[in-house]
Scaffold this motif. Structure first.
Motif, PDB file in Angstrom:
ATOM      1  N   ARG A 222      44.180 -62.552  19.026  1.00 29.87           N
ATOM      2  CA  ARG A 222      45.053 -61.452  18.531  1.00 29.87           C
ATOM      3  C   ARG A 222      44.428 -60.652  17.475  1.00 29.87           C
ATOM      4  O   ARG A 222      43.847 -61.155  16.510  1.00 29.87           O
ATOM      5  N   ILE A 223      44.292 -59.370  17.725  1.00 35.34           N
ATOM      6  CA  ILE A 223      43.700 -58.624  16.572  1.00 35.34           C
ATOM      7  C   ILE A 223      44.745 -57.088  16.313  1.00 35.34           C
ATOM      8  O   ILE A 223      45.480 -57.033  17.200  1.00 35.34           O
ATOM      9  N   PHE A 224      44.361 -56.616  15.119  1.00 28.43           N
ATOM     10  CA  PHE A 224      45.245 -55.558  14.947  1.00 28.43           C
ATOM     11  C   PHE A 224      44.555 -53.983  15.046  1.00 28.43           C
ATOM     12  O   PHE A 224      45.353 -53.039  14.542  1.00 28.43           O
ATOM     13  N   ASP A 225      43.208 -54.293  14.915  1.00 22.03           N
ATOM     14  CA  ASP A 225      42.609 -52.991  14.421  1.00 22.03           C
ATOM     15  C   ASP A 225      41.138 -53.156  15.352  1.00 22.03           C
ATOM     16  O   ASP A 225      40.363 -53.878  14.984  1.00 22.03           O
ATOM     17  N   LEU A 226      40.924 -52.409  16.333  1.00 21.49           N
ATOM     18  CA  LEU A 226      39.616 -52.378  17.095  1.00 21.49           C
ATOM     19  C   LEU A 226      38.313 -52.072  16.256  1.00 21.49           C
ATOM     20  O   LEU A 226      37.359 -53.061  16.187  1.00 21.49           O
TER      21      LEU A 226
END
Length: 117
Positions: A7-11
């Motif tokens: 899971r990421i929040f900012d590419l």
């Protein structure tokens, strides 16, 4: 083959870590529409990871272990980059491996390891 999903929040922050720092390449990125969350694939040699901004795909704070060869060389390459947010060291484990652990900006942890013969 197993493909972990992180899971990421900012590419852009993910690219800074996975591509600029760890040396992965961005293979592809997909969005259903322009302002929707991204789902992408990054790779390093034969290792493939999927990174997702979609909340239902996975939880932040996951951990994986990746077997490598020439871990000392990889560690030296990371040190040369002088990444602001990490400066991991090599550690010998009680189970006869040398390990290098990094944590991405989204609290996912990757332990690269090499067996000691």
């Amino acid at each position: 083959m197993i493909t972990p999903i992180f899971r990421i929040f900012d590419l852009e922050k993910a690219k800074e870590f996975y591509i600029d720092y760890l040396g992965f390449q961005l293979d592809w990125a997909h969005r259903f529409e322009e302002h929707m969350p991204v789902y992408c694939q990054v790779s390093l040699h034969e290792l493939i990871l999927h990174l997702s901004e979609h909340h239902g795909d996975c939880s932040p704070g996951s951990a994986i272990r990746i077997k490598m060869t020439d871990l000392k060389k990889y560690h030296s390459a990371l040190k040369e980059k002088k990444y602001t947010y990490a400066n991991p060291g090599l550690e010998k484990s009680p189970w006869n491996t040398v390990e290098l652990t990094v944590t991405d900006p989204f609290f996912n942890r990757i332990t690269f390891y090499e067996e000691i013969l």
